[in-house]
Scaffold this motif. Structure first.
Motif, mmCIF file in Angstrom:
data_model
loop_
_atom_site.group_PDB
_atom_site.id
_atom_site.type_symbol
_atom_site.label_atom_id
_atom_site.label_comp_id
_atom_site.label_asym_id
_atom_site.label_seq_id
_atom_site.Cartn_x
_atom_site.Cartn_y
_atom_site.Cartn_z
ATOM 1 N N SER A 225 -40.876 -37.030 37.680
ATOM 2 C CA SER A 225 -41.994 -37.266 38.603
ATOM 3 C C SER A 225 -43.292 -37.341 37.798
ATOM 4 O O SER A 225 -43.291 -37.165 36.572
ATOM 5 C CB SER A 225 -42.064 -36.158 39.657
ATOM 6 N N GLY A 226 -44.381 -37.576 38.494
ATOM 7 C CA GLY A 226 -45.666 -37.753 37.828
ATOM 8 C C GLY A 226 -46.055 -36.558 36.965
ATOM 9 O O GLY A 226 -45.799 -35.412 37.318
ATOM 10 N N ASP A 243 -42.706 -31.801 39.893
ATOM 11 C CA ASP A 243 -41.537 -31.035 40.338
ATOM 12 C C ASP A 243 -41.556 -29.592 39.849
ATOM 13 O O ASP A 243 -40.651 -28.819 40.193
ATOM 14 C CB ASP A 243 -40.244 -31.702 39.854
ATOM 15 N N GLY A 244 -42.533 -29.226 39.031
ATOM 16 C CA GLY A 244 -42.647 -27.856 38.557
ATOM 17 C C GLY A 244 -42.085 -27.610 37.166
ATOM 18 O O GLY A 244 -42.053 -26.455 36.719
ATOM 19 N N THR A 265 -42.020 -23.960 41.444
ATOM 20 C CA THR A 265 -41.264 -24.667 42.472
ATOM 21 C C THR A 265 -42.040 -25.850 43.042
ATOM 22 O O THR A 265 -41.484 -26.613 43.830
ATOM 23 C CB THR A 265 -40.907 -23.704 43.619
ATOM 24 N N GLN A 266 -43.321 -25.990 42.651
ATOM 25 C CA GLN A 266 -44.131 -27.126 43.073
ATOM 26 C C GLN A 266 -44.905 -27.664 41.868
ATOM 27 O O GLN A 266 -44.659 -27.267 40.732
ATOM 28 C CB GLN A 266 -45.088 -26.709 44.208
ATOM 29 N N GLU A 267 -45.880 -28.528 42.120
ATOM 30 C CA GLU A 267 -46.605 -29.213 41.055
ATOM 31 C C GLU A 267 -47.217 -28.228 40.054
ATOM 32 O O GLU A 267 -47.754 -27.189 40.449
ATOM 33 C CB GLU A 267 -47.728 -30.078 41.636
ATOM 34 N N VAL A 268 -47.146 -28.581 38.783
ATOM 35 C CA VAL A 268 -47.851 -27.838 37.743
ATOM 36 C C VAL A 268 -49.266 -28.410 37.667
ATOM 37 O O VAL A 268 -49.469 -29.554 37.249
ATOM 38 C CB VAL A 268 -47.140 -27.950 36.380
ATOM 39 N N CYS A 269 -50.257 -27.601 38.087
ATOM 40 C CA CYS A 269 -51.645 -28.080 38.179
ATOM 41 C C CYS A 269 -52.438 -27.864 36.890
ATOM 42 O O CYS A 269 -53.400 -28.582 36.627
ATOM 43 C CB CYS A 269 -52.376 -27.361 39.312
ATOM 44 N N SER A 282 -49.421 -21.459 32.536
ATOM 45 C CA SER A 282 -49.191 -22.573 33.466
ATOM 46 C C SER A 282 -49.498 -22.096 34.883
ATOM 47 O O SER A 282 -49.068 -21.019 35.301
ATOM 48 C CB SER A 282 -47.758 -23.082 33.366
ATOM 49 N N GLY A 283 -50.262 -22.913 35.609
ATOM 50 C CA GLY A 283 -50.580 -22.621 36.999
ATOM 51 C C GLY A 283 -50.026 -23.700 37.896
ATOM 52 O O GLY A 283 -50.009 -24.889 37.519
ATOM 53 N N GLY A 284 -49.571 -23.306 39.091
ATOM 54 C CA GLY A 284 -48.921 -24.277 39.955
ATOM 55 C C GLY A 284 -49.449 -24.289 41.373
ATOM 56 O O GLY A 284 -50.171 -23.383 41.809
ATOM 57 N N ASN A 285 -49.060 -25.331 42.084
ATOM 58 C CA ASN A 285 -49.415 -25.451 43.491
ATOM 59 C C ASN A 285 -48.610 -24.490 44.349
ATOM 60 O O ASN A 285 -48.822 -24.388 45.562
ATOM 61 C CB ASN A 285 -49.181 -26.895 43.946
ATOM 62 N N ASP A 286 -47.668 -23.755 43.741
ATOM 63 C CA ASP A 286 -46.891 -22.727 44.430
ATOM 64 C C ASP A 286 -47.568 -21.358 44.367
ATOM 65 O O ASP A 286 -46.944 -20.337 44.668
ATOM 66 C CB ASP A 286 -45.486 -22.633 43.826
ATOM 67 N N ASN A 287 -48.839 -21.332 43.951
ATOM 68 C CA ASN A 287 -49.656 -20.111 43.860
ATOM 69 C C ASN A 287 -49.235 -19.193 42.705
ATOM 70 O O ASN A 287 -49.673 -18.042 42.652
ATOM 71 C CB ASN A 287 -49.637 -19.298 45.163
#
Length: 457
Positions: A225-226, A243-244, A265-269, A282-287
């Motif tokens: 994914s992107g 995809d994380g 489990t969600q996007e790596v922001c 690493s920070g993600g959209n999964d908080n």
């Protein structure tokens, strides 16, 4: 003279009449700041010689007798006692008064005034405004970076532009690459300031030579994914996808994927390597916030060093402290609004500050103990400067009219570039002039310019 008479003479009240202030001289502890060293030097050298010369002169003229011999003995004892009293305690003498320098010009006399420390002034207006029409409003992407060669890279939809920010004309911006049917999701300069990594929404990562404006390689196979976040660690390019997944790519070799971290489990922001290159945040959209350590062998079940769940919204803003290697600052999204500080050795949360709005990006000041944050939401589209560790807000910059998603720092650490979906990129002299010499950029391995010889084209 018998010994009894001698003992009585030594105790004679005329020679040893004590005052109350002299009773404890044998317990004196010297005070160097209260000692007259000039007087001490005289007594230890010239003073002693003069006493001896006076006593010897009497002997030369035949003026010697038992009583005079006893007198000489008594004087020698007094001299020895006074020599000890050279360091006698007394109050510290007053400071020497310096003359005020005067300058005579004409009929007036001018006195110089003591200089006060110059107060640091933080400009409330940007030094320069550049226009970036079409900048994508997406909290998960990373579309701005400032390279060590003093060139800004900014991605606008399907195009990556390069720009020396201090050139006068807006027409000095150059286009590096455009792919019409694709969207740029991340950009990141390599440490040498010449090569740049570009992530796309089709899961590919390209490496470009910005000087020759030539694509050197495309990294495929690590993601499905992107690729929204990128981070360099010398020859290792770390990439994070929607995809994380977090992947370490060795760009020198054909089989570039050397390690994959799975925890989100969600996007790596956001992705950031520590200054030592040993820990990755690493920070993600999964908080979630993860700390990875490349020195330890990873257990496939729990690869991370720390899994931190205190944020209650997406974690995009990451900043490693330049003066304390194990200190990490992170910022939470709209539902969290907090800046948190972490000890990455033990995973402890050291402090948490509610900023009142979404935290989009964080940057440390290399010259002072300060942290700059950019915000969005709740009409607070601002940059805020905080004093660390008190977290007292010292300045607020409010020129942007939409959330300030992206920030990048100049190579000398003084200027900050901020970009927002209001289609402007603003340059701020928020960190002032450097007070200390800046360290040289991290050395690039000798093989870096030739690392693409065996890579997939």
């Amino acid at each position: 003279m018998d010994s009894g008479l001698l003992r009585r003479s030594r105790c004679s009240p005329l020679l040893h009449r004590k005052k109350k202030s002299d009773e404890n001289l044998d317990r004196f502890i010297p005070n160097r700041s209260a000692t007259d060293f000039n007087y001490a030097h005289y007594m230890l050298n010239g003073g002693k010689k003069k006493v001896e010369e006076d006593l010897n002169a009497d002997s030369c003229f035949g003026m010697s007798s038992p009583s005079r011999e006893e007198y000489r003995r008594q004087m020698a004892e007094i001299f020895n006692m006074n020599r000890c009293r050279i360091l006698a305690f007394k109050n510290k003498p007053p400071n020497r008064v310096e003359l005020i320098p005067q300058s005579h010009s004409g009929s007036g006399t001018h006195h110089s005034k003591p200089t006060k420390p110059r107060k640091r002034i933080i400009p409330q207006k940007p030094e320069k405004i550049l226009y970036a029409p079409g900048l994508v409003d997406d909290y998960r992407l990373n579309l701005l970076d400032w390279g060590s060669s003093n060139v800004l890279a900014i991605a606008v939809e399907s195009t990556v532009f390069l720009r020396d920010p201090w050139l006068l004309s807006d027409y000095d911006t150059s286009e590096l690459v455009t792919i019409d049917d694709q969207l740029v999701t991340s950009v990141s300069w390599a440490p040498d300031g010449r090569h740049i990594a570009i992530g796309w929404n089709n899961s590919e990562v390209q490496i470009w030579d910005s000087t020759a404006k030539r694509k050197l390689t495309t990294l495929r196979g690590g993601h499905s994914s992107g690729v929204g976040s990128l981070a360099w660690n010398n020859q290792i390019l770390t990439t994070g996808d929607m995809d994380g997944n977090v992947v370490n790519n060795d760009v020198r070799i054909r089989d570039h994927v050397v390690e994959t971290y799975r925890g989100h489990t969600q996007e790596v922001c956001g992705l950031k390597w520590s200054p030592s290159g040993q820990q990755l945040a690493s920070g993600g959209n999964d908080n979630l916030l993860h700390i990875w350590d490349n020195r330890r062998s990873m257990d496939p079940a729990t690869q991370w060093l720390h899994r931190l769940e205190e944020h209650t919204s997406a974690v995009r803003a990451l900043a490693w402290c330049p003066f304390q290697g194990n200190l990490l600052a992170t910022g939470g999204g709209e539902g969290d609004r907090c800046i948190k500080f972490w000890n990455t050795h033990n995973g402890a949360c050291l402090n948490s500050i509610d900023t009142g709005s979404q935290v989009c990006a964080l940057l440390w000041n290399n010259n002072e103990r300060e942290l700059l944050s950019s915000h969005g939401g709740f009409t607070q589209n601002q940059l805020a400067l905080w004093k660390y560790p008190s977290m007292v807000k010292t300045a607020v910059l409010t020129e942007h009219t939409s959330r300030v998603l992206f920030m990048a720092q100049s190579p000398n650490g003084c200027t900050v570039a901020s970009a927002a979906p209001d289609e402007t990129l603003r340059l701020w002299n928020v960190f002032g002039d450097p007070q200390v010499a800046k360290p040289a950029p991290k050395a690039v391995p000798e093989s870096f310019p030739h690392m693409y010889r065996t890579s997939i084209r």
